[in-house]
Design a protein around this motif. Structure first.
Motif: not given
Length: 382
Positions: A194-213
């Motif tokens: 749990g608590d993968i995110v600490d911000d809204k998905a749209e903000i993370l996606e716009a910055r390409g945060i998470g692609k390393s998964f």
């Protein structure tokens, strides 16, 4: 939730006022400096809150900078308060027993300024070192024996992490370090508590945060549950974001992995506050599960551990506490939780509560360590 926010902002404002007033006293009779000080203090102290509220209209760069500055302030505030309280305590004792040089009781403006510079320097060094500390991600190894039942596996190599808290503050650089460490452990399965995110998905996606998964390729896949921050940031959009990166969410349900063990996932206990719906009782989730296979439970917040014991859970993995993250908060988490961090066996159930791989708010750890947990299981005959 409205009552919680009212209490939070009341306390937060009171604490900031204490620090603000002490700084105001040091400035003296310089009207222009006082105005500048007031504006900067408000902008920084409430930067995290303002950025979250205004995220739709702020340019991305301004949002990221304001969010980061506001987050760092949380840590600075803690140690400004502790340092100023210590000074006040010393002054109070001195008023009774007179042990400090007369200069410190004279009210000399230069003494105030030098003291202020010393406090700022000490607090800044503490927070800077805390930022360096959080960059070091430990690998904890836990070796367990679980009943095999009718499962066909003899061994299982689990890599577990919790509380990654992805946001523009740490972003993809932090995640890449976490992913590289995970892959180096050659996991059969990866479990995120749990608590993968600490911000809204749209903000993370716009910055390409998470692609390393997407670099994770364990034999049995990557599984997660929702923590309170998935609910805070919109649980459905957070889940869709995670799924797009190859993460499978278990939401008050279970899955049988390779005809060898059950993986059970609970929604977080914060669910009612954000959705108005209750999560399922653990008894309800497991009532149709066979007793002939081991049971591994993901439950973000480690409350009421006896529920796992009473429902024949073999291993429960949790996070949420961060082990306080910033001293002296670990004293509080040790009081609140039966296990604030680490391993415990209760009845026939093994528990591990992770201090988290990331950080919430300030990217700072003082008195705690970031970690990934490598759980090596041997399944043994009953």
């Amino acid at each position: 939730m409205p009552l919680f926010f009212v209490i939070f902002f009341t306390v937060y404002t009171a604490l900031n006022s204490y620090v603000f007033i002490r700084g105001w006293q040091v400035i003296g009779n310089y009207p222009i400096l006082k105005i500048i000080y007031l504006l900067i203090f408000i902008i920084v102290a409430y930067g995290y809150v303002f950025a979250k509220i205004l995220y739709k209209i702020l340019p991305p760069l301004l949002y990221d900078i304001w969010l980061g500055a506001g987050a760092i302030w949380f840590a600075l505030l803690v140690y400004f308060i502790l340092t100023l309280l210590l000074i006040d305590i010393i002054r109070f004792i001195d008023s009774k027993f007179i042990f400090l040089p007369e200069l410190f009781r004279s009210g000399d403006s230069n003494v105030k300024r030098y003291t202020a510079v010393a406090v700022i320097f000490i607090v800044s060094v503490i927070v800077f070192l805390g930022n360096l500390n959080k960059r070091n991600i430990d690998v904890r190894t836990l070796e367990l024996m679980l009943p095999k039942g009718q499962g066909k596996l003899n061994e299982l190599n689990i890599v577990m992490a919790s509380d990654i808290h992805l946001s523009p503050i740490d972003g993809e650089r932090l995640l890449k370090r976490i992913i590289d460490k995970m892959n180096s452990l050659n996991p059969d399965i990866i479990l995120l508590a749990g608590d993968i995110v600490d911000d809204k998905a749209e903000i993370l996606e716009a910055r390409g945060i998470g692609k390393s998964f997407k670099l994770l390729k364990p034999r049995y896949g990557v599984y997660s549950i929702n923590g309170n921050h998935e609910f805070i940031n919109g649980v459905e959009s957070s889940v869709r974001y995670g799924e797009s990166l190859g993460i499978k969410f278990i939401r008050d349900s279970f899955i049988l992995i390779d005809s060898s063990f059950y993986l059970i996932g609970r929604e977080d206990s914060a669910m009612p506050q954000f959705t108005g719906k209750q999560r399922k009782n653990l008894e309800e989730i497991v009532k149709n599960i066979s007793n002939h296979y081991p049971r591994i439970l993901l439950d973000h917040t480690p409350f009421k551990l006896e529920q796992a014991v009473n429902n024949n859970i073999d291993l429960q993995l949790s996070g949420h506490t961060h082990h306080g993250q910033i001293w002296p908060a670990n004293i509080i988490t040790n009081i609140i939780y039966e296990v604030s961090w680490g391993y415990k066996k209760k009845g026939n159930t093994h528990f591990y509560v992770s201090s988290g791989a990331g950080t919430w708010g300030p990217p700072v750890r003082i008195g705690s360590r970031s970690e990934i947990v490598n759980i090596k299981i041997k399944f043994v005959e009953n």
